[in-house]
Design an enzyme around this catalytic site. Structure first.
Site, PDB file in Angstrom:
ATOM      1  N   ARG A  19      36.277  42.911  43.134  1.00  0.00           N
ATOM      2  CA  ARG A  19      35.075  43.666  42.777  1.00  0.00           C
ATOM      3  C   ARG A  19      34.032  42.751  42.146  1.00  0.00           C
ATOM      4  O   ARG A  19      32.831  42.887  42.413  1.00  0.00           O
ATOM      5  CB  ARG A  19      35.448  44.821  41.853  1.00  0.00           C
ATOM      6  CG  ARG A  19      36.146  45.971  42.576  1.00  0.00           C
ATOM      7  CD  ARG A  19      36.369  47.171  41.681  1.00  0.00           C
ATOM      8  NE  ARG A  19      37.513  46.989  40.800  1.00  0.00           N
ATOM      9  CZ  ARG A  19      38.768  47.274  41.131  1.00  0.00           C
ATOM     10  NH1 ARG A  19      39.045  47.728  42.350  1.00  0.00           N
ATOM     11  NH2 ARG A  19      39.755  47.098  40.269  1.00  0.00           N
ATOM     12  N   ASP A  38      43.882  41.064  40.840  1.00  0.00           N
ATOM     13  CA  ASP A  38      43.079  40.569  41.954  1.00  0.00           C
ATOM     14  C   ASP A  38      42.082  41.609  42.450  1.00  0.00           C
ATOM     15  O   ASP A  38      41.028  41.255  42.979  1.00  0.00           O
ATOM     16  CB  ASP A  38      43.988  40.122  43.098  1.00  0.00           C
ATOM     17  CG  ASP A  38      44.632  38.764  42.832  1.00  0.00           C
ATOM     18  OD1 ASP A  38      44.224  38.100  41.858  1.00  0.00           O
ATOM     19  OD2 ASP A  38      45.539  38.373  43.592  1.00  0.00           O
ATOM     20  N   GLY A  39      42.389  42.902  42.288  1.00  0.00           N
ATOM     21  CA  GLY A  39      41.431  43.938  42.669  1.00  0.00           C
ATOM     22  C   GLY A  39      40.160  43.844  41.852  1.00  0.00           C
ATOM     23  O   GLY A  39      39.045  43.989  42.378  1.00  0.00           O
TER      24      GLY A  39
END
Length: 276
Positions: free
Chosen positions: A66, A61-62
């Site tokens: 981004r 999910d990071g």
């Protein structure tokens, strides 16, 4: 029709690096102009993304967050691909990425528009900055031994002053992220509602709340010691007493490409929570 695709990978993940190379070669072999890179590279050279028809985000999910930051200013849809992580944003894994791309190339899939929130930071009547989040805006303590006092107003109506580790304003998408870990409710991601969640609040009977889509939430720091403002887990801006953070729904949206029916959310939610 796909003509230009950006492939975003996580440089700290061997699986993401490997798949990004293989996928880039696969797309180029099919006549699609493909740009492969990491978020810093695309931030430094936004022209690499601006004319793309799609960004494929390979990671957790990071990585998807981004990708969202890179794409929503240009209205570019994102196809999230989860690589071995618990993901609430991605619905396909690496084993489905090629068939998924073929489906998109043949006109399949649908657009899932997610609400964004816009946060303005004010100090002594002067706007210091503006930030956009897909998941959440958080005011939190900067000192591990102290709580923060955050006065919350909704639509110009005072709600309460939270004595807490922090306060979260989340989107429906963000309701399954930090807000969920802090005890907040899960909201269907198709909703435009906002969620207000205190973090480990003391001496308050005001629980987490689901707010209407046009709610304007003002959070004022009333602690003498400093606090931090975080936007989707980034920024970490120092706040001082009297600072106000005003959060409302953004006119912009983040668009994901989906390959499965929209009613799959609850099935996927249960599966993900069982794995967590």
């Amino acid at each position: 029709m796909l003509e230009r695709v950006a492939v975003l990978y996580n440089p700290l993940s061997d699986a993401s690096i490997k798949l990004s190379r293989e996928l880039t070669d696969w797309l180029i072999a099919r006549g699609i102009k493909t740009r492969r890179g990491v978020s810093q590279e695309f931030r430094d050279q936004p022209q690499l993304v601006a004319d793309c028809d799609l960004m494929i985000a390979l990671g957790g999910d990071g990585t998807v967050l981004r990708a969202a930051r890179l794409c929503f200013p240009h209205n570019i849809p994102v196809l999230p691909v989860a690589l071995g992580h618990l993901s609430f944003m991605a619905e396909i894994g690496p084993e489905e990425v090629y068939s998924g791309c073929e489906q998109i190339m043949n006109g399949g899939g649908w657009f899932d528009e997610r609400t964004l929130v816009r946060a303005q930071l004010w100090r002594n009547g002067q706007k210091l900055g503006q930030h956009t989040a897909l998941n959440e805006v958080v005011i939190s303590r900067s000192d591990i031994s102290r709580i923060v006092n955050v006065h919350v107003t909704i639509d110009d109506s005072p709600l309460t002053t939270y004595h807490a580790d922090g306060v979260i304003v989340a989107t429906a998408t963000g309701s399954t992220a930090y807000a969920l870990a802090a005890g907040g409710p899960i909201v269907d991601p198709r909703s435009q509602a906002l969620v207000l969640v205190p973090i480990a609040a003391h001496l308050t009977n005001i629980p987490s709340m689901v707010l209407h889509e046009d709610a304007v939430v003002t959070m004022q720091l009333r602690s003498r010691h400093h606090a931090l403002l975080a936007v989707d887990g980034r920024e970490n801006i120092d706040l001082i007493e009297g600072d106000e953070v005003v959060v409302r729904r953004s006119p912009q949206v983040c668009t994901f490409v989906r390959l499965r029916p929209s009613n799959q959310f609850y099935t996927q939610l249960v599966a993900r929570l069982r794995r967590s």
